[in-house]
Design a protein around this motif. Structure first.
Motif, short mmCIF file in Angstrom:
data_model
loop_
_atom_site.label_atom_id
_atom_site.label_comp_id
_atom_site.label_asym_id
_atom_site.label_seq_id
_atom_site.Cartn_x
_atom_site.Cartn_y
_atom_site.Cartn_z
N PHE A 182 0.88 -1.30 0.13
CA PHE A 182 -0.11 0.05 0.13
C PHE A 182 0.82 1.37 0.00
N GLY A 231 2.23 2.34 -3.10
CA GLY A 231 1.19 2.58 -4.34
C GLY A 231 0.90 1.38 -5.17
N ASP A 242 -4.80 -0.28 -3.21
CA ASP A 242 -5.40 0.79 -2.68
C ASP A 242 -5.63 0.45 -1.29
N TRP A 243 -6.27 1.35 -0.49
CA TRP A 243 -6.52 1.18 0.80
C TRP A 243 -7.38 -0.22 1.27
N HIS A 244 -8.79 -0.42 0.53
CA HIS A 244 -9.51 -1.34 0.84
C HIS A 244 -8.72 -2.71 0.01
N SER A 258 -4.22 6.23 6.11
CA SER A 258 -5.33 7.03 5.44
C SER A 258 -5.91 8.08 6.41
N ALA A 295 -2.11 7.78 1.76
CA ALA A 295 -3.06 7.58 1.16
C ALA A 295 -3.65 8.97 0.23
N GLY A 334 -0.61 10.73 -1.82
CA GLY A 334 0.13 9.81 -2.89
C GLY A 334 1.51 9.28 -2.98
#
Length: 239
Positions: free
Chosen positions: A59, A62, A65-67, A128, A152, A155
């Motif tokens: 994560f 990059g 993503d978070w989920h 995040s 998050a 970037g």
């Protein structure tokens, strides 16, 4: 130049993430049952730490993503290719137990109180914004920090220099007037130094072994370190 502000990490720096994570997962597994791949709870807890570190790094880089990192943590841990909906539900049940175990380290509030009048404060986290905003509010310390920046939304993530510079820009200060305090020697302390800040490694476990870094073993040592300008930057002085 004197230090005018402290940029903080959150997890395992002011917030006892590791204890909350293991305690919450222990409760969660007691209700959910132990996945078949594990012969004891302790082995399962160690595996959860491993998959969390691995997918968190993805994560931060990059790659996901978070989920997605949450879902992949669940799949790697339970050893099944469950659906997004099933993974989300499992993780949400875990989160409830994890959050019930949240607490600040005992030295966090006293040090924030001691430093409140002399230094400005902000947060830079490889997490995040909604997650950390909520955490700080529940812990009762959100109002201690002028700004909260997270990877998050930025970037970019620590140890990239641009992440630290974003924190300095939020404070309106040059890097040389900002100290960064975090529990990771490379991601936090070394990254901050390479970005031009004063990096402080909070080595709570007393690991040592990084003499090139400025190291403290508890936040109670931070006020003297910040105020003794002639010694700040001398590696491993406060360990």
């Amino acid at each position: 130049m004197p230090i005018r502000a402290v940029l903080w990490d959150i997890d395992d720096t002011i917030f006892d993430y590791s204890t909350a994570s293991r305690s919450g997962m222990r409760t969660h597994l007691g209700l959910e049952g132990l996945p078949g791949a594990y012969d004891c709870v302790e082995r399962a807890l160690d595996r959860w730490d491993e998959v969390t570190a691995f997918h968190w790094a993805r994560f931060a880089a990059g790659e996901i993503d978070w989920h997605g990192q949450r879902r992949d943590r669940v799949r790697a841990f339970v050893g099944e290719q469950v659906s997004d909906e099933t993974a989300d539900a499992w993780f949400d049940r875990h989160i409830a137990h994890y959050e019930a175990a949240w607490s600040l380290f005992p030295d966090a509030l006293p040090v924030l109180d001691l430093l409140a009048d002399d230094y400005r404060h902000a947060i830079l986290s490889n997490s995040s914004l909604p997650n950390q905003e909520r955490k700080l509010k529940i812990l009762g310390v959100r109002d201690r920090f002028e700004a909260l920046l997270c990877a998050a939304e930025l970037g970019i993530a620590k140890p990239e220099a641009a992440a630290f510079h974003a924190g300095c820009e939020a404070l309106g200060l040059p890097p040389e007037e900002v100290a960064y305090v975090g529990d990771q020697p490379d991601i936090d302390a070394r990254g901050a130094v390479e970005a031009g800040l004063k990096g402080v490694w909070l080595d709570r476990s007393g690991t040592g072994g990084r003499p090139e870094l400025v190291r403290i073993t508890g936040l109670d040592q931070l006020p003297d370190l910040l105020r003794l300008d002639t010694r700040f930057g001398a590696p491993d002085t406060f360990g």
